[in-house]
Design a protein around this motif. Structure first.
Motif, PDB file in Angstrom:
ATOM      1  N   ALA A  62       0.824  -1.205   0.000  1.00 16.10           N
ATOM      2  CA  ALA A  62       0.000   0.000   0.000  1.00 16.10           C
ATOM      3  C   ALA A  62       0.861   1.259   0.000  1.00 16.10           C
ATOM      4  O   ALA A  62       0.620   2.200  -0.767  1.00 16.10           O
ATOM      5  CB  ALA A  62      -0.933  -0.001   1.212  1.00 16.10           C
ATOM      6  N   LEU A  63       1.897   1.270   0.852  1.00 15.07           N
ATOM      7  CA  LEU A  63       2.786   2.432   0.920  1.00 15.07           C
ATOM      8  C   LEU A  63       3.509   2.648  -0.402  1.00 15.07           C
ATOM      9  O   LEU A  63       3.619   3.777  -0.890  1.00 15.07           O
ATOM     10  CB  LEU A  63       3.797   2.254   2.044  1.00 15.07           C
ATOM     11  CG  LEU A  63       3.283   2.408   3.470  1.00 15.07           C
ATOM     12  CD1 LEU A  63       4.380   2.070   4.469  1.00 15.07           C
ATOM     13  CD2 LEU A  63       2.774   3.820   3.716  1.00 15.07           C
ATOM     14  N   ASN A  64       3.998   1.569  -0.998  1.00 13.40           N
ATOM     15  CA  ASN A  64       4.683   1.697  -2.280  1.00 13.40           C
ATOM     16  C   ASN A  64       3.735   2.177  -3.374  1.00 13.40           C
ATOM     17  O   ASN A  64       4.146   2.903  -4.286  1.00 13.40           O
ATOM     18  CB  ASN A  64       5.327   0.373  -2.680  1.00 13.40           C
ATOM     19  CG  ASN A  64       6.700   0.209  -2.064  1.00 13.40           C
ATOM     20  OD1 ASN A  64       7.652   0.848  -2.486  1.00 13.40           O
ATOM     21  ND2 ASN A  64       6.806  -0.627  -1.042  1.00 13.40           N
ATOM     22  N   GLY A  65       2.474   1.780  -3.277  1.00 10.47           N
ATOM     23  CA  GLY A  65       1.486   2.268  -4.233  1.00 10.47           C
ATOM     24  C   GLY A  65       1.371   3.780  -4.201  1.00 10.47           C
ATOM     25  O   GLY A  65       1.314   4.446  -5.250  1.00 10.47           O
ATOM     26  N   TYR A  66       1.365   4.336  -3.000  1.00 14.61           N
ATOM     27  CA  TYR A  66       1.276   5.795  -2.877  1.00 14.61           C
ATOM     28  C   TYR A  66       2.583   6.484  -3.266  1.00 14.61           C
ATOM     29  O   TYR A  66       2.570   7.581  -3.849  1.00 14.61           O
ATOM     30  CB  TYR A  66       0.856   6.183  -1.461  1.00 14.61           C
ATOM     31  CG  TYR A  66      -0.636   6.110  -1.272  1.00 14.61           C
ATOM     32  CD1 TYR A  66      -1.470   7.103  -1.785  1.00 14.61           C
ATOM     33  CD2 TYR A  66      -1.226   5.036  -0.613  1.00 14.61           C
ATOM     34  CE1 TYR A  66      -2.843   7.038  -1.638  1.00 14.61           C
ATOM     35  CE2 TYR A  66      -2.603   4.963  -0.462  1.00 14.61           C
ATOM     36  CZ  TYR A  66      -3.402   5.973  -0.971  1.00 14.61           C
ATOM     37  OH  TYR A  66      -4.757   5.898  -0.830  1.00 14.61           O
ATOM     38  N   LEU A  67       3.725   5.865  -2.936  1.00 14.06           N
ATOM     39  CA  LEU A  67       5.001   6.445  -3.338  1.00 14.06           C
ATOM     40  C   LEU A  67       5.130   6.462  -4.864  1.00 14.06           C
ATOM     41  O   LEU A  67       5.619   7.432  -5.450  1.00 14.06           O
ATOM     42  CB  LEU A  67       6.155   5.654  -2.718  1.00 14.06           C
ATOM     43  CG  LEU A  67       6.323   5.795  -1.205  1.00 14.06           C
ATOM     44  CD1 LEU A  67       7.356   4.790  -0.690  1.00 14.06           C
ATOM     45  CD2 LEU A  67       6.728   7.213  -0.822  1.00 14.06           C
ATOM     46  N   ASP A  68       4.667   5.396  -5.508  1.00 13.77           N
ATOM     47  CA  ASP A  68       4.675   5.354  -6.970  1.00 13.77           C
ATOM     48  C   ASP A  68       3.764   6.423  -7.557  1.00 13.77           C
ATOM     49  O   ASP A  68       4.118   7.095  -8.533  1.00 13.77           O
ATOM     50  CB  ASP A  68       4.221   3.973  -7.465  1.00 13.77           C
ATOM     51  CG  ASP A  68       5.225   2.871  -7.183  1.00 13.77           C
ATOM     52  OD1 ASP A  68       6.386   3.193  -6.880  1.00 13.77           O
ATOM     53  OD2 ASP A  68       4.836   1.686  -7.241  1.00 13.77           O
ATOM     54  N   LEU A  69       2.585   6.581  -6.954  1.00 10.85           N
ATOM     55  CA  LEU A  69       1.635   7.585  -7.436  1.00 10.85           C
ATOM     56  C   LEU A  69       2.206   8.992  -7.276  1.00 10.85           C
ATOM     57  O   LEU A  69       2.073   9.842  -8.164  1.00 10.85           O
ATOM     58  CB  LEU A  69       0.307   7.458  -6.684  1.00 10.85           C
ATOM     59  CG  LEU A  69      -0.783   8.483  -7.031  1.00 10.85           C
ATOM     60  CD1 LEU A  69      -1.046   8.529  -8.526  1.00 10.85           C
ATOM     61  CD2 LEU A  69      -2.058   8.175  -6.267  1.00 10.85           C
ATOM     62  N   GLU A  70       2.864   9.233  -6.143  1.00  9.22           N
ATOM     63  CA  GLU A  70       3.469  10.552  -5.928  1.00  9.22           C
ATOM     64  C   GLU A  70       4.516  10.855  -6.991  1.00  9.22           C
ATOM     65  O   GLU A  70       4.569  11.958  -7.549  1.00  9.22           O
ATOM     66  CB  GLU A  70       4.107  10.624  -4.547  1.00  9.22           C
ATOM     67  CG  GLU A  70       4.774  11.968  -4.279  1.00  9.22           C
ATOM     68  CD  GLU A  70       5.546  11.994  -2.972  1.00  9.22           C
ATOM     69  OE1 GLU A  70       6.278  12.976  -2.760  1.00  9.22           O
ATOM     70  OE2 GLU A  70       5.431  11.038  -2.178  1.00  9.22           O
ATOM     71  N   GLN A  71       5.349   9.861  -7.281  1.00  6.89           N
ATOM     72  CA  GLN A  71       6.393  10.057  -8.294  1.00  6.89           C
ATOM     73  C   GLN A  71       5.780  10.322  -9.666  1.00  6.89           C
ATOM     74  O   GLN A  71       6.219  11.211 -10.405  1.00  6.89           O
ATOM     75  CB  GLN A  71       7.304   8.839  -8.350  1.00  6.89           C
ATOM     76  CG  GLN A  71       8.492   8.998  -9.291  1.00  6.89           C
ATOM     77  CD  GLN A  71       9.408   7.785  -9.261  1.00  6.89           C
ATOM     78  OE1 GLN A  71       8.992   6.675  -8.983  1.00  6.89           O
ATOM     79  NE2 GLN A  71      10.680   8.008  -9.549  1.00  6.89           N
ATOM     80  N   PHE A  72       4.748   9.551 -10.007  1.00  8.21           N
ATOM     81  CA  PHE A  72       4.083   9.732 -11.302  1.00  8.21           C
ATOM     82  C   PHE A  72       3.418  11.098 -11.379  1.00  8.21           C
ATOM     83  O   PHE A  72       3.502  11.799 -12.397  1.00  8.21           O
ATOM     84  CB  PHE A  72       3.047   8.622 -11.511  1.00  8.21           C
ATOM     85  CG  PHE A  72       2.255   8.771 -12.785  1.00  8.21           C
ATOM     86  CD1 PHE A  72       2.876   8.654 -14.021  1.00  8.21           C
ATOM     87  CD2 PHE A  72       0.902   9.051 -12.757  1.00  8.21           C
ATOM     88  CE1 PHE A  72       2.154   8.793 -15.200  1.00  8.21           C
ATOM     89  CE2 PHE A  72       0.172   9.200 -13.926  1.00  8.21           C
ATOM     90  CZ  PHE A  72       0.800   9.068 -15.155  1.00  8.21           C
ATOM     91  N   ALA A  73       2.757  11.515 -10.285  1.00  9.09           N
ATOM     92  CA  ALA A  73       2.068  12.805 -10.262  1.00  9.09           C
ATOM     93  C   ALA A  73       3.050  13.963 -10.381  1.00  9.09           C
ATOM     94  O   ALA A  73       2.790  14.956 -11.070  1.00  9.09           O
ATOM     95  CB  ALA A  73       1.232  12.936  -8.991  1.00  9.09           C
ATOM     96  N   ARG A  74       4.182  13.851  -9.698  1.00  5.01           N
ATOM     97  CA  ARG A  74       5.202  14.898  -9.810  1.00  5.01           C
ATOM     98  C   ARG A  74       5.698  15.013 -11.254  1.00  5.01           C
ATOM     99  O   ARG A  74       5.854  16.114 -11.785  1.00  5.01           O
ATOM    100  CB  ARG A  74       6.387  14.570  -8.896  1.00  5.01           C
ATOM    101  CG  ARG A  74       6.201  14.989  -7.446  1.00  5.01           C
ATOM    102  CD  ARG A  74       7.451  14.673  -6.639  1.00  5.01           C
ATOM    103  NE  ARG A  74       7.346  15.160  -5.282  1.00  5.01           N
ATOM    104  CZ  ARG A  74       7.686  16.383  -4.904  1.00  5.01           C
ATOM    105  NH1 ARG A  74       8.146  17.248  -5.781  1.00  5.01           N
ATOM    106  NH2 ARG A  74       7.578  16.762  -3.639  1.00  5.01           N
ATOM    107  N   ASN A  75       5.961  13.871 -11.862  1.00  2.00           N
ATOM    108  CA  ASN A  75       6.444  13.867 -13.242  1.00  2.00           C
ATOM    109  C   ASN A  75       5.398  14.469 -14.188  1.00  2.00           C
ATOM    110  O   ASN A  75       5.718  15.297 -15.050  1.00  2.00           O
ATOM    111  CB  ASN A  75       6.790  12.438 -13.657  1.00  2.00           C
ATOM    112  CG  ASN A  75       7.264  12.344 -15.095  1.00  2.00           C
ATOM    113  OD1 ASN A  75       6.460  12.229 -16.015  1.00  2.00           O
ATOM    114  ND2 ASN A  75       8.565  12.386 -15.296  1.00  2.00           N
TER     115      ASN A  75
END
Length: 252
Positions: A62-75
């Motif tokens: 779950a945490l990695n899912g949000y970290l991935d989403l944050e990275q994608f959103a920043r990009n």
């Protein structure tokens, strides 16, 4: 212009986008929008559907899912901001959803900018009982980032619909009872559960460590608590309670 921006934004994988007049943004506790861009005229809000992996029973998944989403959103938001500058010679202030943010003693736990209020102003949903934004398609399972610009964009129509079904499940499933007062999230009750290894826990840990014996210090520095504090330093904010989102049936 709005059509070109929308088409580009959706083409890079953003799930939805809305436009708001900068002065229709009304977040009573956040900074004035001109603090970020003095000649602000519009806000472009990008919506990102949260993947189902973020509701995994495995906390690490779950945490990695949000970290991935944050990275994608920043990009994605950075690419949109570059598009605005290169295509329309715009000025922009790109507002990510997490750190860094300003920290002042008189503004504890208050964000510089509220993506929730910007999303509502941009027609991307309405507030629910849990004080999160409910998107008409994705429900509560959505995150937002915003781009403030000096472009004079036509605002998206705002929704007058109440997407919340008022089932009260978010209130009943909050372990900290942080939603008991309607219209307010009590952060001091929320954060021990949502951010159990945040700055408050770290301060308490070090205060205890300073007064401990040599043997106690060794045990504390080898403890699971200290390892989790260290991990949160390396990875950033690690929210560990998503009950208000996970319990919401809207958009499931």
């Amino acid at each position: 212009m709005e059509k070109e921006i929308r088409e580009f934004t959706l083409s890079i994988g953003v799930d939805d986008v809305g436009f708001a007049n900068a002065f229709d943004y009304n977040s009573p506790k956040s900074y004035e929008i001109t603090k970020f861009l003095p000649d602000a005229k519009s806000i472009i809000v990008l919506a990102f559907k949260v993947l189902s992996s973020c509701e995994s029973p495995s906390l690490s998944i779950a945490l990695n899912g949000y970290l991935d989403l944050e990275q994608f959103a920043r990009n994605a938001s950075y690419r949109v901001a570059r598009f605005l500058e290169n295509k329309f010679r715009a000025k922009v202030a790109n507002i990510p959803w997490t750190a860094p943010f300003e920290i002042h003693n008189d503004r504890r736990a208050i964000a510089d900018f509220s993506h929730r209020h910007a999303a509502v102003a941009a027609g991307l949903g309405s507030f629910g009982r849990h004080n999160l934004v409910i998107h008409p398609q994705f429900g509560t399972r959505v995150n937002f980032v915003s781009i403030i610009t000096n472009l004079d964009l036509h605002p998206s129509p705002r929704s007058n619909e109440d997407f919340c079904i008022h089932c009260n499940l978010c209130v009943e499933n909050c372990p900290g009872k942080a939603l008991d007062i309607e219209g307010k999230t009590d952060l001091m009750k929320c954060m021990p559960h949502s951010l159990p290894y945040g700055v408050r826990t770290e301060i308490m840990f070090w205060n205890q460590l300073f007064g401990a014996s040599t043997e106690e210090k060794k045990k504390m520095l080898m403890s699971e608590e200290y390892q989790r504090i260290r991990e949160s330093h390396h990875l950033g904010n690690q929210y560990q309670c998503f009950n208000c989102m996970k319990s919401c049936p809207v958009g499931q």
